[in-house]
Design a protein around this motif. Structure first.
Motif, PDB file in Angstrom:
ATOM      1  N   MET A 163       0.870  -1.183   0.000  1.00 57.26           N
ATOM      2  CA  MET A 163       0.000   0.000   0.000  1.00 57.26           C
ATOM      3  C   MET A 163       0.902   1.226   0.000  1.00 57.26           C
ATOM      4  N   SER A 164       0.631   2.152  -0.927  1.00 59.79           N
ATOM      5  CA  SER A 164       1.570   3.261  -1.057  1.00 59.79           C
ATOM      6  C   SER A 164       0.912   4.528  -1.589  1.00 59.79           C
ATOM      7  N   LYS A 165       1.506   5.652  -1.171  1.00 63.19           N
ATOM      8  CA  LYS A 165       1.147   6.965  -1.715  1.00 63.19           C
ATOM      9  C   LYS A 165       2.201   7.443  -2.710  1.00 63.19           C
ATOM     10  N   ILE A 166       3.288   6.692  -2.825  1.00 66.37           N
ATOM     11  CA  ILE A 166       4.392   7.070  -3.710  1.00 66.37           C
ATOM     12  C   ILE A 166       4.758   5.883  -4.598  1.00 66.37           C
ATOM     13  N   PRO A 167       5.383   6.132  -5.734  1.00 65.52           N
ATOM     14  CA  PRO A 167       5.833   5.011  -6.577  1.00 65.52           C
ATOM     15  C   PRO A 167       6.899   4.187  -5.851  1.00 65.52           C
ATOM     16  N   LEU A 168       6.771   2.877  -5.965  1.00 65.89           N
ATOM     17  CA  LEU A 168       7.716   1.965  -5.332  1.00 65.89           C
ATOM     18  C   LEU A 168       8.463   1.169  -6.385  1.00 65.89           C
ATOM     19  N   GLU A 169       9.644   0.701  -5.994  1.00 65.54           N
ATOM     20  CA  GLU A 169      10.404  -0.248  -6.815  1.00 65.54           C
ATOM     21  C   GLU A 169      10.600  -1.497  -5.977  1.00 65.54           C
ATOM     22  N   TRP A 170      10.054  -2.614  -6.473  1.00 64.93           N
ATOM     23  CA  TRP A 170      10.141  -3.871  -5.746  1.00 64.93           C
ATOM     24  C   TRP A 170      11.319  -4.703  -6.217  1.00 64.93           C
ATOM     25  N   SER A 171      11.861  -5.478  -5.303  1.00 69.52           N
ATOM     26  CA  SER A 171      12.842  -6.500  -5.637  1.00 69.52           C
ATOM     27  C   SER A 171      12.093  -7.759  -6.044  1.00 69.52           C
ATOM     28  N   TRP A 172      12.847  -8.811  -6.373  1.00 71.93           N
ATOM     29  CA  TRP A 172      12.264 -10.047  -6.863  1.00 71.93           C
ATOM     30  C   TRP A 172      11.157 -10.560  -5.948  1.00 71.93           C
ATOM     31  N   GLY A 173      10.034 -10.932  -6.544  1.00 71.26           N
ATOM     32  CA  GLY A 173       8.926 -11.500  -5.794  1.00 71.26           C
ATOM     33  C   GLY A 173       8.077 -10.489  -5.047  1.00 71.26           C
ATOM     34  N   PHE A 174       8.399  -9.212  -5.173  1.00 74.01           N
ATOM     35  CA  PHE A 174       7.672  -8.127  -4.495  1.00 74.01           C
ATOM     36  C   PHE A 174       7.801  -8.221  -2.970  1.00 74.01           C
TER      37      PHE A 174
END
Length: 187
Positions: free
Chosen positions: A157-168
């Motif tokens: 859950m986010s208000k900003i853009p995220l960058e996920w690593s493998w598998g989130f």
């Protein structure tokens, strides 16, 4: 003015999990705020849904780098229109124990946190004593065996853009931000 919150998932031939996922999130979101990114399903699971379905294409069945990019780009796109975005894969049910999940969303939007990490639990079926899930079943009423699984913790859950690593399962360049009443049931 931005709309409050959207939720989205990614699927490919999810005739079992997608109906469960939809039923859960439709309790807290209007259909116009629910999005399904369909990776070329051929089983009819994404046909005639009352929510927005967007086709995404890749020649490979499983390509996490591509999937992470698709999710990150779509989250970024939704954040232009919404105050908050929730991303949960089709076998992930986000919930709060102490209050309805939509109240948790409202408090998150009103608060200072930029994103939230959900504590993971894995859910399994006791084949000897629990029947198979049917379309429309609520997972919380049908499965009694759950266990804490830190490997399933995710920031979703986010208000900003995220960058996920493998598998989130983790973020690139950011620490987890746990909330004491935010959980994820991994089916």
């Amino acid at each position: 003015m931005k709309r409050k919150c959207a939720v989205f998932t990614t699927v490919k031939n999810e005739s079992i999990f997608l109906p469960i996922w939809l039923r859960h999130y439709q309790q807290y979101f209007d259909n116009q705020d629910i999005y399904v990114l369909d990776h070329q399903s051929t089983d009819g699971s994404t046909s005639n849904l009352p929510v927005s379905v967007r086709l995404v294409e890749n020649e490979y069945v499983s390509d996490h780098e591509w999937m992470a990019k698709i999710a990150q780009d779509f989250q970024r796109e939704l954040l232009k229109e919404y105050e908050c975005v929730v991303f949960a894969e089709s076998d992930e049910i986000l919930y709060s124990l102490e209050k309805p999940f939509n109240q948790t969303i409202d408090e998150f939007i009103a608060g200072d946190d930029l994103y939230l990490t959900f504590g993971g639990y894995s859910v399994i079926q006791d084949i000897q004593n629990e029947p198979a899930l049917q379309t429309g079943d609520f997972i919380f009423e049908k499965r009694n065996i759950w266990y804490k699984d830190a490997a399933e913790d995710k920031t979703l859950m986010s208000k900003i853009p995220l960058e996920w690593s493998w598998g989130f399962h983790s973020l690139k360049g950011r620490n987890n931000n746990y909330h004491r009443d935010c959980y994820i049931a991994h089916l």
